[in-house]
Write an enzyme that holds these catalytic residues in place. Structure first.
Site, short mmCIF file in Angstrom:
data_model
loop_
_atom_site.label_atom_id
_atom_site.label_comp_id
_atom_site.label_asym_id
_atom_site.label_seq_id
_atom_site.Cartn_x
_atom_site.Cartn_y
_atom_site.Cartn_z
N HIS A 13 0.84 -1.32 0.11
CA HIS A 13 0.02 -0.03 -0.13
C HIS A 13 0.94 1.18 0.18
O HIS A 13 1.75 1.51 0.98
CB HIS A 13 -0.69 0.06 1.18
CG HIS A 13 -1.81 1.00 1.40
ND1 HIS A 13 -2.39 1.84 2.46
CD2 HIS A 13 -2.69 1.76 0.49
CE1 HIS A 13 -3.14 2.73 2.25
NE2 HIS A 13 -3.28 2.65 0.82
N GLU A 68 2.90 0.27 3.33
CA GLU A 68 2.41 -0.72 4.09
C GLU A 68 2.35 -1.88 3.60
O GLU A 68 1.83 -2.04 2.36
CB GLU A 68 0.82 -0.33 4.69
CG GLU A 68 0.88 0.75 5.58
CD GLU A 68 -0.71 0.96 5.97
OE1 GLU A 68 -1.06 1.53 7.28
OE2 GLU A 68 -1.63 1.06 5.24
N ASN A 75 -5.12 4.12 7.23
CA ASN A 75 -6.65 4.78 6.86
C ASN A 75 -7.66 4.18 8.15
O ASN A 75 -8.63 4.82 8.54
CB ASN A 75 -6.96 3.82 5.85
CG ASN A 75 -6.20 4.80 4.57
OD1 ASN A 75 -6.21 6.01 4.60
ND2 ASN A 75 -6.10 3.98 3.35
N1 LIG Z 1 -6.01 7.82 -4.63
C1 LIG Z 1 -5.43 7.74 -3.32
O1 LIG Z 1 -5.15 8.72 -2.46
C2 LIG Z 1 -4.80 6.41 -2.88
C3 LIG Z 1 -3.86 6.18 -2.04
C4 LIG Z 1 -3.57 4.92 -1.69
C5 LIG Z 1 -4.02 3.88 -2.21
N2 LIG Z 1 -5.12 4.10 -3.20
C6 LIG Z 1 -5.71 2.96 -3.79
O2 LIG Z 1 -5.20 2.82 -5.21
C7 LIG Z 1 -6.03 2.12 -6.02
C8 LIG Z 1 -6.18 3.12 -7.14
O3 LIG Z 1 -6.64 4.16 -6.83
P1 LIG Z 1 -6.66 5.75 -7.66
O4 LIG Z 1 -6.86 6.66 -6.83
O5 LIG Z 1 -5.25 5.38 -8.59
O6 LIG Z 1 -7.90 5.13 -8.96
P2 LIG Z 1 -7.81 5.85 -10.38
O7 LIG Z 1 -9.37 5.75 -10.55
O8 LIG Z 1 -7.30 7.18 -10.23
O9 LIG Z 1 -7.19 4.88 -11.18
C9 LIG Z 1 -7.53 3.56 -11.55
C10 LIG Z 1 -7.14 3.07 -13.09
O10 LIG Z 1 -7.35 1.84 -13.37
C11 LIG Z 1 -7.74 1.68 -14.39
N3 LIG Z 1 -8.18 0.27 -14.55
C12 LIG Z 1 -9.69 0.16 -13.91
N4 LIG Z 1 -9.77 -1.19 -14.11
C13 LIG Z 1 -8.56 -1.74 -14.86
C14 LIG Z 1 -8.45 -3.04 -15.31
N5 LIG Z 1 -9.10 -4.12 -14.97
N6 LIG Z 1 -7.14 -3.16 -15.65
C15 LIG Z 1 -6.41 -2.14 -15.88
N7 LIG Z 1 -6.70 -0.98 -15.83
C16 LIG Z 1 -7.90 -0.81 -14.95
C17 LIG Z 1 -8.66 3.01 -14.78
O11 LIG Z 1 -8.82 3.12 -15.96
C18 LIG Z 1 -7.87 3.89 -14.12
O12 LIG Z 1 -7.05 4.63 -14.98
C19 LIG Z 1 -7.45 1.78 -5.08
O13 LIG Z 1 -7.53 0.53 -4.54
C20 LIG Z 1 -7.19 2.97 -3.91
O14 LIG Z 1 -8.03 2.43 -2.93
C21 LIG Z 1 -5.37 5.24 -3.38
#
Ligand SMILES: NC(=O)c1ccc[n+]([C@@H]2O[C@H](COP(=O)([O-])OP(=O)(O)OC[C@H]3O[C@@H](n4cnc5c(N)ncnc54)[C@H](O)[C@@H]3O)[C@@H](O)[C@H]2O)c1
Length: 490
Positions: free
Chosen positions: A142, A154, A192
């Site tokens: 994470h 993490e 979180n």
């Molecule tokens: N945004 C944050 O602050 C943050 C911080 C830590 C962890 N996370 C975690 O990271 C993960 C992603 O979050 P994010 O904010 O980057 O999301 P996001 O929506 O910005 O990006 C997700 C991307 O995944 C792509 N996608 C969807 N399904 C797919 C597939 N099957 N194969 C390939 N690509 C695919 C989408 O097109 C999109 O570009 C989540 O699990 C979130 O909880 C987010």
């Protein structure tokens, strides 16, 4: 052992994935970036080019280094290209069904020895691992936003994770220049779980009208020293993401403080998701409301409570006349607990406010149901003259900052007491994951265990919220006369 990871796949090149790909490439690994959406793939490529371009412009990278980094990353829309990857990390949206479907596919495509990692913020890594034929090779990794900047990773192991794998992945995190904290699989992990409970609590207090949005933000930023207030942070994380994480926490804990505050649901349903949609608790265009700078008309002030003498001396130094409470135009009751009992004993209860000085910059000003609006205004003006930001609030136990801070510290003690993570790891995780100046245990020691324990008792008595009751360990340490919780052996 981390040397065994040379080719890594990153699936999903959105907010997190693009940054994670950059982190791996900068550390010298070969990266295969996979996106489902061709437009998002181009954005991911653009992110890497833009970020390394800025580093070049600032002299942090040479042209040759930049070319090497870019040369290590390939982009594709096909999962099949991950066949030779040693480790694949997914960063697709926080929806369990999507993650499970992806891991089923990754399990089919990737070589049997490959490690499959998830960047989930809160979902069960165990449940994701269970969709594969290799649950022993599935782990949580994470990262925090923005991935190239935030130092924490993490590492989440499950009951089925192979022995030694968490150590290998932690070594890999170190190779990336990160600090790993390895924990078991519980909703929200360390950061979180502690952070969202606090943010959701702030939303609930706003909803209850304890204080206003900007006042709570100012109180936590200037009073508690957090890098930003809770509503600014909720907007940054995204209200939809925050809502989802709270839902996951609540499903596991059944602690009603984790149940998303209704205002979150309302804002999300209205499409106000925070920065990503332009509006959330805050609105991008809204002017920074300059606080009206009322000049206090009150010449005569009385100060009651612990520290009254010292504070009176500062007031007279600033030109105010100190008089008896009976004859004062403004009565300041120094306190962090409700002051209405003091007010009703005065001939003019409407002239009293509660005053809690927090740090060097903030003064919480509690109006009782009897305080007149004029009295509150005069008190605010007086505090501005003294160089403090007034935080108007209702007359409730621990007012604003401590009402938000103490339950967060209590949660950290409970987390440690449950055996989930060590004191050092929890402090490290909150500092490196949230940018806090101190970890919760460092803060506890600074404030004093007894002060926090007593504050929690007062909060419990006021709100009757079971989880505000002091953690048994905190109570015992105070009883035993222990001064620093960090003296405990892990
Ligand atoms: N945004 C944050 O602050 C943050 C911080 C830590 C962890 N996370 C975690 O990271 C993960 C992603 O979050 P994010 O904010 O980057 O999301 P996001 O929506 O910005 O990006 C997700 C991307 O995944 C792509 N996608 C969807 N399904 C797919 C597939 N099957 N194969 C390939 N690509 C695919 C989408 O097109 C999109 O570009 C989540 O699990 C979130 O909880 C987010």
């Amino acid at each position: 052992m981390a040397g065994t990871f040379e080719t890594v796949g990153v699936v999903g090149l959105g907010t997190m994935g693009a940054g994670i790909a950059e982190v791996f490439a900068r550390a010298g690994l070969t990266v295969i970036g996979v996106e489902a959406d061709p437009a998002a793939l181009e954005r991911g490529r653009g992110h890497l080019e833009g970020s390394t371009g800025r580093a070049l412009a600032r002299g942090k990278l040479t042209e040759a280094e930049r070319a090497e980094i870019l040369g290590r990353v390939s982009f594709t829309t096909s999962l099949e290209d991950l066949a030779d990857a040693d480790l694949v990390i997914e960063a697709i949206p926080e929806v369990m069904d999507y993650k499970r479907a992806l891991f089923t596919d990754l399990d089919r495509v990737c070589k049997p020895s490959a490690v499959l990692a998830t960047n989930t913020s809160s979902l069960s890594v165990t449940a994701i691992a269970a969709t594969t034929t290799r649950p022993g090779r599935v782990i949580g990794m994470h990262f925090f936003n923005p991935a190239p900047v935030m130092k924490l990773v993490e590492v989440v192991r499950t009951v089925t994770t192979d022995d030694g794998l968490a150590g290998e992945v932690a070594d890999l995190a170190r190779r990336l220049g990160k600090t790993p904290v390895t924990v078991g699989d519980r909703a929200g992990f360390v950061v979180n779980r502690l952070l969202l409970a606090y943010l959701n609590h702030a939303a609930a207090l706003l909803e209850n009208g304890l204080a206003g949005r900007d006042d709570i933000d100012a109180a936590m930023k200037l009073g508690a020293g957090f890098p930003m207030g809770p509503f600014a942070l909720l907007d940054l994380i995204g209200l939809d993401t925050s809502y989802e994480i709270c839902e996951v926490l609540f499903r596991e804990t059944r602690d009603r403080r984790h149940a998303p505050a209704p205002i979150l649901r309302e804002l999300v349903t209205a499409g106000r998701l925070g920065r990503k949609s332009g509006e959330g608790f805050h609105c991008a265009e809204e002017p920074q409301s300059p606080s009206p700078h009322e000049k206090p008309s009150a010449a005569s002030v009385a100060v009651l409570g612990e520290g009254a003498e010292e504070f009176s001396a500062r007031l007279s130094g600033a030109g105010f006349k100190i008089v008896d409470p009976e004859g004062a135009e403004l009565v300041l009751a120094l306190s962090h607990t409700p002051v209405v009992e003091r007010a009703v004993r005065l001939p003019h209860p409407d002239r009293l406010v509660g005053l809690h000085l927090v740090g060097d910059q903030v003064a919480e000003v509690a109006s009782t149901v009897l305080t007149s609006p004029d009295t509150a205004r005069v008190a605010h003006g007086l505090l501005r003259i003294l160089g403090r930001t007034p935080v108007p609030c209702k007359d409730r136990a621990e007012f604003v900052v401590d009402a938000l801070l103490y339950p967060y510290l209590n949660d950290a003690v409970r987390m440690y007491e449950s055996g989930y993570a060590s004191i050092e790891d929890i402090d490290t995780a909150m500092k490196l994951g949230c940018g806090y100046p101190a970890g919760p245990f460092e803060t506890l020691d600074r404030l004093g265990l007894e002060t926090v324990r007593d504050g929690l008792r007062a909060l419990y008595a006021e709100y009757r919220e079971p989880s505000f009751a002091p953690a048994p360990l905190l109570d015992q340490l105070v009883t035993a006369g222990v001064r620093s919780i960090r003296d405990l052996t892990p």
